[in-house]
Design an enzyme around this catalytic site. Sequence first.
Site, mmCIF file in Angstrom:
data_model
loop_
_atom_site.group_PDB
_atom_site.id
_atom_site.type_symbol
_atom_site.label_atom_id
_atom_site.label_comp_id
_atom_site.label_asym_id
_atom_site.label_seq_id
_atom_site.Cartn_x
_atom_site.Cartn_y
_atom_site.Cartn_z
ATOM 1 N N VAL A 15 43.422 32.633 36.165
ATOM 2 C CA VAL A 15 44.059 31.346 35.847
ATOM 3 C C VAL A 15 43.091 30.434 35.091
ATOM 4 O O VAL A 15 43.451 29.802 34.087
ATOM 5 C CB VAL A 15 44.540 30.630 37.131
ATOM 6 C CG1 VAL A 15 45.068 29.240 36.812
ATOM 7 C CG2 VAL A 15 45.606 31.448 37.852
ATOM 8 N N THR A 38 34.952 37.492 41.015
ATOM 9 C CA THR A 38 36.152 38.185 40.516
ATOM 10 C C THR A 38 36.438 37.845 39.059
ATOM 11 O O THR A 38 37.339 38.413 38.456
ATOM 12 C CB THR A 38 37.396 37.837 41.367
ATOM 13 O OG1 THR A 38 37.493 36.404 41.443
ATOM 14 C CG2 THR A 38 37.288 38.415 42.763
ATOM 15 N N LYS A 92 33.282 29.697 52.969
ATOM 16 C CA LYS A 92 32.239 28.814 52.428
ATOM 17 C C LYS A 92 32.620 28.333 51.034
ATOM 18 O O LYS A 92 32.403 27.174 50.686
ATOM 19 C CB LYS A 92 30.910 29.583 52.318
ATOM 20 C CG LYS A 92 30.144 29.699 53.612
ATOM 21 C CD LYS A 92 28.778 30.318 53.303
ATOM 22 C CE LYS A 92 27.957 30.500 54.546
ATOM 23 N NZ LYS A 92 26.739 31.310 54.285
ATOM 24 N N ARG A 107 30.311 10.825 42.876
ATOM 25 C CA ARG A 107 29.121 10.279 42.219
ATOM 26 C C ARG A 107 29.377 9.918 40.753
ATOM 27 O O ARG A 107 28.948 8.886 40.279
ATOM 28 C CB ARG A 107 28.015 11.337 42.321
ATOM 29 C CG ARG A 107 26.772 11.015 41.554
ATOM 30 C CD ARG A 107 25.723 12.069 41.870
ATOM 31 N NE ARG A 107 24.660 12.044 40.884
ATOM 32 C CZ ARG A 107 23.472 12.544 41.086
ATOM 33 N NH1 ARG A 107 23.172 13.108 42.238
ATOM 34 N NH2 ARG A 107 22.572 12.513 40.138
ATOM 35 N N TYR A 146 41.059 32.647 53.952
ATOM 36 C CA TYR A 146 41.621 32.046 52.730
ATOM 37 C C TYR A 146 42.538 30.872 53.084
ATOM 38 O O TYR A 146 42.363 29.759 52.592
ATOM 39 C CB TYR A 146 42.393 33.123 51.975
ATOM 40 C CG TYR A 146 42.970 32.673 50.648
ATOM 41 C CD1 TYR A 146 42.148 32.479 49.533
ATOM 42 C CD2 TYR A 146 44.341 32.476 50.485
ATOM 43 C CE1 TYR A 146 42.686 32.100 48.304
ATOM 44 C CE2 TYR A 146 44.881 32.096 49.265
ATOM 45 C CZ TYR A 146 44.051 31.922 48.173
ATOM 46 O OH TYR A 146 44.582 31.534 46.961
ATOM 47 N N ARG A 187 46.498 42.426 43.623
ATOM 48 C CA ARG A 187 47.751 41.729 43.912
ATOM 49 C C ARG A 187 48.922 42.550 43.367
ATOM 50 O O ARG A 187 48.748 43.442 42.539
ATOM 51 C CB ARG A 187 47.711 40.309 43.338
ATOM 52 C CG ARG A 187 46.922 39.386 44.235
ATOM 53 C CD ARG A 187 46.769 37.998 43.667
ATOM 54 N NE ARG A 187 45.722 37.929 42.663
ATOM 55 C CZ ARG A 187 45.338 36.808 42.058
ATOM 56 N NH1 ARG A 187 45.927 35.684 42.345
ATOM 57 N NH2 ARG A 187 44.366 36.834 41.159
HETATM 58 P P1 NAD Z 1 40.604 34.888 40.301
HETATM 59 O O1 NAD Z 1 39.993 35.665 41.400
HETATM 60 O O2 NAD Z 1 40.924 35.610 39.030
HETATM 61 O O3 NAD Z 1 39.707 33.634 39.921
HETATM 62 C C1 NAD Z 1 38.814 32.991 40.796
HETATM 63 C C2 NAD Z 1 37.538 32.670 40.036
HETATM 64 O O4 NAD Z 1 36.652 31.959 40.908
HETATM 65 C C3 NAD Z 1 36.800 33.920 39.565
HETATM 66 O O5 NAD Z 1 36.389 33.760 38.229
HETATM 67 C C4 NAD Z 1 35.605 34.004 40.513
HETATM 68 O O6 NAD Z 1 34.497 34.684 39.953
HETATM 69 C C5 NAD Z 1 35.348 32.530 40.793
HETATM 70 N N1 NAD Z 1 34.623 32.307 42.050
HETATM 71 C C6 NAD Z 1 34.893 32.836 43.271
HETATM 72 N N2 NAD Z 1 34.018 32.381 44.181
HETATM 73 C C7 NAD Z 1 33.176 31.540 43.525
HETATM 74 C C8 NAD Z 1 32.051 30.768 43.917
HETATM 75 N N3 NAD Z 1 31.601 30.760 45.183
HETATM 76 N N4 NAD Z 1 31.424 30.024 42.969
HETATM 77 C C9 NAD Z 1 31.830 30.029 41.688
HETATM 78 N N5 NAD Z 1 32.893 30.745 41.259
HETATM 79 C C10 NAD Z 1 33.551 31.492 42.166
HETATM 80 O O7 NAD Z 1 41.919 34.207 40.907
HETATM 81 P P2 NAD Z 1 43.032 33.305 40.204
HETATM 82 O O8 NAD Z 1 44.324 33.942 40.442
HETATM 83 O O9 NAD Z 1 42.633 32.957 38.831
HETATM 84 O O10 NAD Z 1 42.976 31.992 41.126
HETATM 85 C C11 NAD Z 1 42.382 30.782 40.706
HETATM 86 C C12 NAD Z 1 42.580 29.721 41.760
HETATM 87 O O11 NAD Z 1 43.965 29.467 41.965
HETATM 88 C C13 NAD Z 1 41.989 30.101 43.124
HETATM 89 O O12 NAD Z 1 41.426 28.957 43.718
HETATM 90 C C14 NAD Z 1 43.213 30.534 43.902
HETATM 91 O O13 NAD Z 1 43.038 30.341 45.279
HETATM 92 C C15 NAD Z 1 44.279 29.625 43.332
HETATM 93 N N6 NAD Z 1 45.597 30.228 43.500
HETATM 94 C C16 NAD Z 1 45.993 31.256 42.702
HETATM 95 C C17 NAD Z 1 47.232 31.844 42.910
HETATM 96 C C18 NAD Z 1 47.721 32.987 42.064
HETATM 97 O O14 NAD Z 1 48.769 33.521 42.364
HETATM 98 N N7 NAD Z 1 47.054 33.364 40.997
HETATM 99 C C19 NAD Z 1 48.054 31.362 43.933
HETATM 100 C C20 NAD Z 1 47.615 30.319 44.730
HETATM 101 C C21 NAD Z 1 46.385 29.738 44.498
HETATM 102 N N1 UDP Z 2 52.107 44.404 48.017
HETATM 103 C C1 UDP Z 2 52.651 45.679 47.893
HETATM 104 N N2 UDP Z 2 51.961 46.619 47.191
HETATM 105 C C2 UDP Z 2 50.777 46.343 46.579
HETATM 106 C C3 UDP Z 2 50.230 45.038 46.689
HETATM 107 C C4 UDP Z 2 50.927 44.098 47.435
HETATM 108 O O1 UDP Z 2 53.736 45.967 48.417
HETATM 109 O O2 UDP Z 2 50.221 47.257 45.938
HETATM 110 C C5 UDP Z 2 52.882 43.394 48.759
HETATM 111 C C6 UDP Z 2 52.082 42.621 49.810
HETATM 112 O O3 UDP Z 2 52.086 43.298 51.045
HETATM 113 C C7 UDP Z 2 52.846 41.320 49.855
HETATM 114 C C8 UDP Z 2 53.359 41.136 48.425
HETATM 115 O O4 UDP Z 2 53.310 42.423 47.831
HETATM 116 O O5 UDP Z 2 53.950 41.424 50.718
HETATM 117 C C9 UDP Z 2 52.518 40.156 47.612
HETATM 118 O O6 UDP Z 2 51.165 40.550 47.738
HETATM 119 P P1 UDP Z 2 49.988 39.863 46.926
HETATM 120 O O7 UDP Z 2 48.725 40.446 47.438
HETATM 121 O O8 UDP Z 2 50.277 39.948 45.479
HETATM 122 O O9 UDP Z 2 50.088 38.314 47.285
HETATM 123 P P2 UDP Z 2 50.294 37.483 48.646
HETATM 124 O O10 UDP Z 2 50.584 38.422 49.779
HETATM 125 O O11 UDP Z 2 49.021 36.760 48.842
HETATM 126 O O12 UDP Z 2 51.454 36.628 48.360
#
Ligand code: NAD
Ligand code: UDP
Length: 312
Positions: A15, A38, A92, A107, A146, A187
């Site tokens: 994202v 990641t 953390k 700040r 999480y 995912r």
């Molecule tokens: P992602 O894993 O691709 O991105 C997370 C990024 O954060 C990565 O680049 C990773 O290297 C970085 N990161 C992790 N721990 C870190 C740390 N300690 N210090 C610095 N960088 C760190 O996941 P995403 O799907 O892009 O998600 C981005 C944000 O949106 C996350 O906070 C996630 O919880 C939130 N979010 C995403 C979804 C979704 O469906 N994609 C849904 C709900 C919330």
């Molecule tokens: N899931 C699945 N097969 C996969 C990965 C995920 O059936 O290979 C299911 C998982 O058990 C969940 C849903 O798909 O019910 C969404 O999973 P995801 O990990 O994408 O997101 P979250 O559970 O955090 O919504």
Amino acid sequence: MTRKKVLVTGGAGFVGSHLCDRLLKEGNEVFCLDNFFTGQKQNIVHLLGNPFFELIRHDVTAPFFIEADEIYNLACPASPVHYQYNAIKTMKTSVMGAINMLGLAKRIKAKILQASTSEVYGDPLVHPQPETYWGHVNPIGERSCYDEGKRSAETLFVNYHKQNHVKIKIIRIFNTYGPRMHPNDGRVVSNFIVQALQNHDITIYGEGQQTRSFQYVDDLVEGMVRMMASPDPFTGPVNIGNPNEFTILELAEKVIQLTGSTSTIINKPLPPDDPMMRQPDIALAKKELGWAPTVELEEGLIKTIAYFKELI
Ligand code: NAD
Ligand code: UDP
């Protein structure tokens, strides 16, 4: 046009990299902070030549100082496979990351947006989920590092706002997919597409009757930018997601159809505490941000499949 200085934590992730693209396109200066847990260089390599883009390798669990007008706090692994890999580190990242970024925002007087999640609702007993629902989370389960980390971050945001008048914005993001997801992200959308394109078995966890509501990444980025720009009294939390709900079995069938795959569907055990259903109530986002998603599942899947086809 005023060029804002914007810090994006987690900016090299799925994202975050799309958000960096959008902020640069709007003429801002972007600082992308990431520890590459990641995230991938590949997601932002096209930005490295841009003089208004700066890449900083840093971990949000350690304090960080920079001058910025706005902070988007996205740093946190989002896939269950990755956030469970080191549960303590995940917590953390959410909690200490929030404290460090809120301290910075306080700040330097920056506005700060938190990427919270629909996981704060846990395995919901209210459907669809409005922001007023408090959720149903197992505090000691496999997802809790999480879920509770993100819930604690919300608490920190709200209290920095109340006590220290930090300008905060909280969005609760529902399942989002699109290009630049890592092929091993774990995912469901990326798993199914990668499996289908290789004609491997499609792994449904459980019977596939659990539901999710899938949002295309461009819609999310639009919601994030609108939330950051929303008038001050509005802090959220606000749901940002696509209300169109599908069973996981329906998703698998759609991916097979769109890829023309010969894959067969197999069932694997359902992980503990896997939410049975999830659908955002987006009335608040519509009212406060004039926002609603515009990309439906089939259209978004076609774009995502094209990305993975090129990649693998
Ligand atoms: P992602 O894993 O691709 O991105 C997370 C990024 O954060 C990565 O680049 C990773 O290297 C970085 N990161 C992790 N721990 C870190 C740390 N300690 N210090 C610095 N960088 C760190 O996941 P995403 O799907 O892009 O998600 C981005 C944000 O949106 C996350 O906070 C996630 O919880 C939130 N979010 C995403 C979804 C979704 O469906 N994609 C849904 C709900 C919330
Ligand atoms: N899931 C699945 N097969 C996969 C990965 C995920 O059936 O290979 C299911 C998982 O058990 C969940 C849903 O798909 O019910 C969404 O999973 P995801 O990990 O994408 O997101 P979250 O559970 O955090 O919504």
